[in-house]
Design a protein around this motif. Structure first.
Motif: not given
Length: 274
Positions: A165-166, A168-170, A173-174, A190, A193
């Motif tokens: 996952l590259d 920003w809105d990690c 996704f989580f 990721m 971070l």
């Protein structure tokens, strides 16, 4: 196993200095060889994409070769009515678990990007994959991460063993796409971070989830200390459905009836495939 000089030369135009993936891409290549995922998801295409695909291509060929050798050495033991032993274990492919090879290894990769970033090399990835002969391994999806939870694309109906996952809105996704990570030890990797205030807040949130949901996942962050930005990875290993293989309790392999049966079944299955 390392990417060849020819491969590195051909993918060099995809490298964007500000993306900070010049070391991450080879690391992901080696992680694929190590973890042997059957399904890989990448969100945010670019320099890393061909490294992941190349590793899957090489791994598919390696597993096929190993499977043949494992079946041959197991068949010899069966023909001679010998019990499996340390000599069998240490013959190439050394230390191999027959269980892993019972099913054909057919890796696949899904790469997601909406191609909206003018700084990214994502728009050139399809052409690079074609040039490298890797396009058949990768399904590309034009989609924003925020839209992924609503996607009806059949590519997302089965969990992935490795997610890179590259983007920003990690947190999206989580919270919305965690089901896409295999509960049996699937990895979510990721980018960047560790050193941004927003990233630090996400990490604190993840750690709080880890405390309130014990046994659901493991977390580790690794810093690239020589960089000012784009300088870390965070790995989540999903464990809420993890089945401990327990192959070598106390450090010694147990030549159990189950191990004998798996070796026998694998040898027979390889014979019947040809």
């Amino acid at each position: 196993m390392n990417p060849s000089p020819e491969f590195l030369t051909r993918v060099a135009p995809l490298s964007v200095p500000g993306s900070g993936t010049e070391r991450v891409a080879p690391m992901l290549y080696h992680l694929v060889h190590f973890a042997r995922p059957a399904r890989v998801l990448e969100i945010g295409m670019g320099y890393t994409t061909p490294f992941l695909a190349q590793a899957l291509r090489e791994l598919g060929e390696a597993v096929e070769s190993e499977s043949e050798a494992l079946a041959a050495k197991s068949a010899r033991y069966e023909q001679d009515e010998r019990a499996l032993d340390v000599a069998w274990l240490e013959q190439p492919p050394a230390l191999a678990s027959p269980e892993f090879y019972l099913e054909p290894y057919k890796p696949e990769m899904v790469a997601v990007d909406d191609l909206s970033s003018g700084k990214s090399s994502a728009r050139y990835v399809d052409s690079a994959l074609q040039d490298l002969g890797l396009a058949d391994l990768v399904s590309t999806v034009d989609c924003k991460l925020a839209d992924l939870p609503e996607s009806t694309d059949p590519a997302f109906t089965t969990p992935f063993d490795l997610v890179w996952l590259d983007a920003w809105d990690c947190l999206t996704f989580f919270e919305e796409c965690w089901h896409l990570v295999s509960p049996d030890g699937g990895l979510l990797v990721m980018h960047y971070l560790l050193t941004y205030p927003e990233g630090a807040a996400i990490l604190e949130y993840l750690k709080s989830c880890q405390r309130t949901q014990p046994g659901s996942f493991e977390l580790v962050s690794i810093l690239e200390p020589h960089k000012l930005a784009q300088n870390s990875i965070t790995v989540l290993r999903r464990t809420d459905g993890y089945a401990d293989a327990n192959h070598a309790p106390g450090g010694a392999v147990r030549f159990s009836p189950e191990l004998h049966e798996a070796a026998r079944n694998h040898a027979h299955s390889r014979t019947h495939r040809h």
